[in-house]
Design a protein around this motif. Sequence first.
Motif, mmCIF file in Angstrom:
data_model
loop_
_atom_site.group_PDB
_atom_site.id
_atom_site.type_symbol
_atom_site.label_atom_id
_atom_site.label_comp_id
_atom_site.label_asym_id
_atom_site.label_seq_id
_atom_site.Cartn_x
_atom_site.Cartn_y
_atom_site.Cartn_z
ATOM 1 N N ASP A 1 2.798 1.671 -3.265
ATOM 2 C CA ASP A 1 1.874 2.176 -4.287
ATOM 3 C C ASP A 1 1.638 3.675 -4.105
ATOM 4 O O ASP A 1 1.715 4.461 -5.053
ATOM 5 C CB ASP A 1 0.539 1.413 -4.168
ATOM 6 C CG ASP A 1 -0.423 1.712 -5.308
ATOM 7 O OD1 ASP A 1 -1.588 1.292 -5.214
ATOM 8 O OD2 ASP A 1 -0.013 2.372 -6.287
ATOM 9 N N LEU B 1 0.845 -1.190 0.000
ATOM 10 C CA LEU B 1 0.000 0.000 0.000
ATOM 11 C C LEU B 1 0.885 1.246 0.000
ATOM 12 O O LEU B 1 0.635 2.210 -0.724
ATOM 13 C CB LEU B 1 -0.901 0.038 1.242
ATOM 14 C CG LEU B 1 -2.242 -0.672 1.174
ATOM 15 C CD1 LEU B 1 -2.062 -2.178 1.243
ATOM 16 C CD2 LEU B 1 -3.138 -0.223 2.310
ATOM 17 N N VAL C 1 5.288 -7.989 -6.054
ATOM 18 C CA VAL C 1 3.850 -8.217 -6.179
ATOM 19 C C VAL C 1 3.464 -7.956 -7.634
ATOM 20 O O VAL C 1 3.592 -6.819 -8.117
ATOM 21 C CB VAL C 1 3.054 -7.292 -5.230
ATOM 22 C CG1 VAL C 1 1.559 -7.470 -5.447
ATOM 23 C CG2 VAL C 1 3.428 -7.557 -3.780
ATOM 24 N N ASP D 1 2.771 0.590 -15.807
ATOM 25 C CA ASP D 1 1.794 1.430 -16.513
ATOM 26 C C ASP D 1 2.000 2.897 -16.170
ATOM 27 O O ASP D 1 1.826 3.778 -17.023
ATOM 28 C CB ASP D 1 0.361 1.003 -16.142
ATOM 29 C CG ASP D 1 -0.029 -0.330 -16.754
ATOM 30 O OD1 ASP D 1 -1.045 -0.903 -16.318
ATOM 31 O OD2 ASP D 1 0.690 -0.797 -17.670
ATOM 32 N N LEU D 2 2.359 3.167 -14.924
ATOM 33 C CA LEU D 2 2.575 4.548 -14.492
ATOM 34 C C LEU D 2 3.765 5.150 -15.236
ATOM 35 O O LEU D 2 3.698 6.279 -15.725
ATOM 36 C CB LEU D 2 2.803 4.581 -12.977
ATOM 37 C CG LEU D 2 2.932 5.961 -12.321
ATOM 38 C CD1 LEU D 2 1.713 6.829 -12.587
ATOM 39 C CD2 LEU D 2 3.156 5.803 -10.813
ATOM 40 N N SER E 1 2.617 6.678 -6.707
ATOM 41 C CA SER E 1 1.595 7.589 -7.238
ATOM 42 C C SER E 1 1.908 9.031 -6.846
ATOM 43 O O SER E 1 1.797 9.948 -7.653
ATOM 44 C CB SER E 1 0.208 7.199 -6.716
ATOM 45 O OG SER E 1 -0.151 5.907 -7.158
ATOM 46 N N GLU F 1 0.715 -7.555 -9.371
ATOM 47 C CA GLU F 1 -0.274 -6.536 -9.701
ATOM 48 C C GLU F 1 0.297 -5.128 -9.515
ATOM 49 O O GLU F 1 0.052 -4.223 -10.322
ATOM 50 C CB GLU F 1 -1.531 -6.716 -8.825
ATOM 51 C CG GLU F 1 -2.310 -7.999 -9.086
ATOM 52 C CD GLU F 1 -1.860 -9.150 -8.184
ATOM 53 O OE1 GLU F 1 -0.736 -9.081 -7.629
ATOM 54 O OE2 GLU F 1 -2.643 -10.108 -8.021
ATOM 55 N N LEU F 2 1.047 -4.937 -8.442
ATOM 56 C CA LEU F 2 1.658 -3.632 -8.200
ATOM 57 C C LEU F 2 2.740 -3.364 -9.244
ATOM 58 O O LEU F 2 2.886 -2.234 -9.724
ATOM 59 C CB LEU F 2 2.233 -3.569 -6.782
ATOM 60 C CG LEU F 2 2.921 -2.258 -6.391
ATOM 61 C CD1 LEU F 2 2.051 -1.028 -6.677
ATOM 62 C CD2 LEU F 2 3.313 -2.298 -4.905
ATOM 63 N N ALA G 1 4.974 10.360 -8.728
ATOM 64 C CA ALA G 1 4.633 10.658 -10.120
ATOM 65 C C ALA G 1 3.859 11.959 -10.202
ATOM 66 O O ALA G 1 4.090 12.779 -11.091
ATOM 67 C CB ALA G 1 3.809 9.512 -10.712
ATOM 68 N N ASP H 1 1.105 -2.030 -12.234
ATOM 69 C CA ASP H 1 0.671 -0.639 -12.043
ATOM 70 C C ASP H 1 1.856 0.313 -12.149
ATOM 71 O O ASP H 1 1.730 1.414 -12.702
ATOM 72 C CB ASP H 1 -0.026 -0.478 -10.692
ATOM 73 C CG ASP H 1 -1.404 -1.139 -10.677
ATOM 74 O OD1 ASP H 1 -1.917 -1.403 -9.570
ATOM 75 O OD2 ASP H 1 -1.963 -1.376 -11.764
ATOM 76 N N SER I 1 2.824 5.837 -18.718
ATOM 77 C CA SER I 1 1.971 7.020 -18.763
ATOM 78 C C SER I 1 2.804 8.294 -18.671
ATOM 79 O O SER I 1 2.535 9.284 -19.371
ATOM 80 C CB SER I 1 0.998 6.960 -17.587
ATOM 81 O OG SER I 1 -0.198 7.614 -17.858
#
Lengths: 166, 257
Positions: free
Chosen positions: B214, B211, B241, B250-251, B218, B243-244, B221, B247, B254
């Motif tokens: 993440d 958490l 992890v 992808d970040l 975020s 899934e993280l 960024a 993300d 982006s």
Amino acid sequence: MRVILRKLSQKRHWDNAPWLERGDMQADVTKCLATGENKLSVFVLDEPNEQVERVVAALAVMRENLAQLDPAVAPEGILEECGIQWASTQGKTPDFEVNEWHQDLIKLTIAKITRLAVAIKLKGQIKRYNYKQVAEAIKHSLDANYIGAERMGRNLAHSPQKRIII
Amino acid sequence: MTVCALVEGSTVPWHPDGERDERSSGFDVEGSTVPWRPDGEPNAVTEYPPESVSQYNLVLDEGTEIAWRPTRRAFPKYSSRNALVQFSNARELETLDVPSGFISANESVFRLTDALVPARVEAQLDRLCSAAHEEQFEAGMESRFSRGLQQLCAYDPNAVLQSLRARLVNGNSAPEILTEMLEWASRQEAAALRDVIVDLFSIGLNSTSPLVRDAAASGLAYLDGDAAISYLKQAIEREQVPELLKDLEDLVHSLET
């Protein structure tokens, strides 16, 4: 295919944590499915490819700050599989058409919530829209007049973050 | 006529018995709590000779902002814990010797500093964190906790950020509270704080909690845009992890497009 969309409060609760036994899920997923009067708010979408981003924008624009938004999207059929009833109720976003897509899942029980969580995990997708993607989604909705600029969340409308959106 | 002013929000745990001296030039500003006259002695005279003022010490809470300054010369008995009321003509702020614990300047507003303010910040932060356990946080929304952090920052933003840093390093606070701290930090736009905040996020990227990692990614960024990419790429190298990891990738994608 029709889908349901539920905004999650914490995407990380849905991760396959290393300590989990095979096939199990973190108990904290239920925080994302917290009910009120045994009801849960979702959106039902006929055209998810176009509509998911619009729902993201409608939800995000009501916030005070720009931040990531994590929707869970799953086939609508899981509701029937889980024995869950629903009722159409108007949403409360600034996008009037999105509000038409809103449903309340009703008469929920512990067992149904658990089945729903498992179904979302197995048959759905947990998406992440980072802050840039959220900003783009909001901008699309503003440009398309889905959301009037005057209906942006007051704090977001007056914050420095608005420059990222517009 | 001597005057003394307390700025809004001053807390005065000491004050004379309840009757106000109507002729006193001391006055209350909004939020202060001073019925204004010496202990026990009705005093129709508003001027207080320096040698007698020492008995009328006001004990101010650490961090109280005061619109006047004490002077060692006139009040030799003060201690660094107490802020002495200084009666001086408000229109003639002279340069005075400044006792320890006060900022030296010709400014009209002073704060208790150094060892005193960080201790106060730490205590307040403890209280905020304790209360935060009862809160449900939501990304993009302010909380009582984040608003409390913002108010604390008014005292000393560096002290607040250093305290947050310690909590991140120790990992003693709940992950949800740390993520809320990091989201709050990402919205601090003061250029002077940028390096400290980037340091916070780089520590968060190494947290044992996904958490927190993440939230750090975020927040970094959001705060630092392109400059965050190198930190995020290093985090991607470490992330276990799946899934993280996705993300984070992808970040970065982006940010790069």
